[in-house]
Write a protein that holds these residues in place. Sequence first.
Motif, short mmCIF file in Angstrom:
data_model
loop_
_atom_site.label_atom_id
_atom_site.label_comp_id
_atom_site.label_asym_id
_atom_site.label_seq_id
_atom_site.Cartn_x
_atom_site.Cartn_y
_atom_site.Cartn_z
N MET A 87 123.98 -29.24 24.71
CA MET A 87 123.55 -29.75 23.40
C MET A 87 123.01 -31.17 23.52
O MET A 87 122.01 -31.53 22.89
CB MET A 87 124.70 -29.70 22.42
N LEU A 88 123.65 -31.99 24.34
CA LEU A 88 123.19 -33.37 24.52
C LEU A 88 121.85 -33.41 25.25
O LEU A 88 120.98 -34.21 24.91
CB LEU A 88 124.23 -34.16 25.30
N THR A 89 121.69 -32.55 26.26
CA THR A 89 120.41 -32.49 26.97
C THR A 89 119.29 -32.09 26.02
O THR A 89 118.19 -32.68 26.04
CB THR A 89 120.49 -31.47 28.13
N GLU A 90 119.57 -31.11 25.16
CA GLU A 90 118.58 -30.70 24.16
C GLU A 90 118.29 -31.84 23.19
O GLU A 90 117.13 -32.08 22.83
CB GLU A 90 119.12 -29.49 23.39
N GLY A 91 119.35 -32.56 22.78
CA GLY A 91 119.16 -33.66 21.85
C GLY A 91 118.35 -34.80 22.43
O GLY A 91 117.48 -35.36 21.76
N VAL A 92 118.63 -35.14 23.68
CA VAL A 92 117.87 -36.21 24.34
C VAL A 92 116.41 -35.81 24.49
O VAL A 92 115.49 -36.62 24.25
CB VAL A 92 118.49 -36.53 25.72
N LEU A 93 116.17 -34.56 24.88
CA LEU A 93 114.79 -34.09 25.05
C LEU A 93 114.04 -34.10 23.72
O LEU A 93 112.87 -34.52 23.66
CB LEU A 93 114.80 -32.69 25.66
N ASN A 94 114.69 -33.65 22.66
CA ASN A 94 114.06 -33.68 21.34
C ASN A 94 113.78 -35.11 20.88
O ASN A 94 112.75 -35.38 20.25
CB ASN A 94 114.95 -32.98 20.31
N PHE A 95 114.69 -36.03 21.21
CA PHE A 95 114.49 -37.44 20.84
C PHE A 95 113.30 -38.03 21.59
O PHE A 95 112.46 -38.74 21.00
CB PHE A 95 115.76 -38.23 21.15
N LEU A 96 113.19 -37.74 22.88
CA LEU A 96 112.09 -38.28 23.68
C LEU A 96 110.75 -37.68 23.26
O LEU A 96 109.72 -38.36 23.30
CB LEU A 96 112.33 -38.01 25.17
N LEU A 105 124.43 -24.62 14.13
CA LEU A 105 124.84 -23.32 14.66
C LEU A 105 123.82 -22.79 15.67
O LEU A 105 124.20 -22.22 16.70
CB LEU A 105 125.03 -22.31 13.52
N THR A 106 122.55 -23.00 15.41
CA THR A 106 121.52 -22.58 16.35
C THR A 106 121.63 -23.36 17.65
O THR A 106 121.50 -22.80 18.75
CB THR A 106 120.12 -22.77 15.74
N ARG A 107 121.89 -24.66 17.55
CA ARG A 107 122.00 -25.48 18.76
C ARG A 107 123.22 -25.07 19.60
O ARG A 107 123.14 -25.01 20.83
CB ARG A 107 122.10 -26.96 18.38
N ILE A 108 124.33 -24.80 18.93
CA ILE A 108 125.52 -24.37 19.68
C ILE A 108 125.28 -23.02 20.34
O ILE A 108 125.67 -22.80 21.50
CB ILE A 108 126.75 -24.29 18.75
N THR A 109 124.62 -22.13 19.63
CA THR A 109 124.35 -20.81 20.18
C THR A 109 123.42 -20.89 21.39
O THR A 109 123.66 -20.23 22.41
CB THR A 109 123.72 -19.89 19.11
#
Length: 407
Positions: A87-96, A105-109
Amino acid sequence: MPSNYRNFRNSVPWLILCLEAGFIVLFYFLFSDYNELRSIISYPVFQDVSHMVIFGFGFFLTFLKRYGFSSTGFNLLIVVLGVQCSMLTEGVLNFLLQKNHQDVLTRITKAAVSMTAVVISTGPVLGKTNPLQLILMTVVEVIFFRISRWINTTFLQVPDNVSMMHVHLFGAYFGMAVSSKFSQPSPKSEKNASTSNSDLLSMLGTLFLWVFWPSFNAVLTEDGERNAIYNTYFANAASAVTAFMLSVLTTRGGKFRMTDIRSAVLAGGIAVSYTAHSIEHPWIAMILGLLSSVITILGSYFSQRCLNPGLKIHDTSGVHFTFGFPGMLGAIAQVILLVIKNWTNSPRLGYLVMIHIGAFCQTISAALITGFATGLILNLKPFKTIPVSKYFEDQLYWEFPHLAVGF
């Protein structure tokens, strides 16, 4: 038993504490609150995926007679750490990339689905890695699997739900590459074997995976969700029937072999994962299921007798023929079905074919390269590589009160 292998008190707890503290800090900055976006995923479907990853794979890997505690316990540990890291990797990538966040719920899944790659990768090194190595392997693989998916979705324009289904190929070949850097156990090792009880527990995990696999293939599909469920079920059914048939035909005594059933009944769901949402006729999914089961059982003989010994790779749980071969079949089937569907669109057909072939080649290449590098790192002295004589031992990590006398 050398003292430095008797416990990991000075390393594992502090690594887990540092990781969890880092996760909490990063969650504070990246996920400050729960957004109110409507989720495209229902909670029951999320439960199915969670059951698969934790319960299904946890028991699926319990076939070693002296490694049941570690198979289920370490599986839970790396899953809960890996989901947070994903989830953090996805969040960092979306931020960049300045992308909008999806609902929680979608992110956890998606993070739970991504963890399938890591759980599959533990198969080849099962019983040969300690918790310290498994945790590091989890963090590295989660990050590089997300980068591999980003390359496929950004540069090759692969749909997000299809790119996620590369978990089987990435997990299988990442794990095989890591395993190539570990010493091989003796072929006559008594610990590298199963018992009737351990096989039964492993089959229980297989049954859970079989039941929930349609949800796994359909969970991230926005269009064609029902097709994905139907086709996955029919493909799994065909692969299960074929597995029973071939198991009898290929054993000397004409009896069923539990190893064949456990590895081949899931092959259909793996092979159809890329195309489950787009297949319009159930007989196509059933053919894929039949072929995948044949490839899995025949591939197990080829891998164990020719391929793995030649490459000097020991694959403890047989993920190469259980997940790798069906995944390759699914990749080929996707290209073939794409050609048939777009046969009249000849100017664009070659481009579409090359895009999908490139995505699979990129996934396998990324898995092999990062897997080799990770294997080299895991064998460095600070990570306390286990001696071959202590492979496949629960007692190395878990407390057994009835054996504690004399310590």
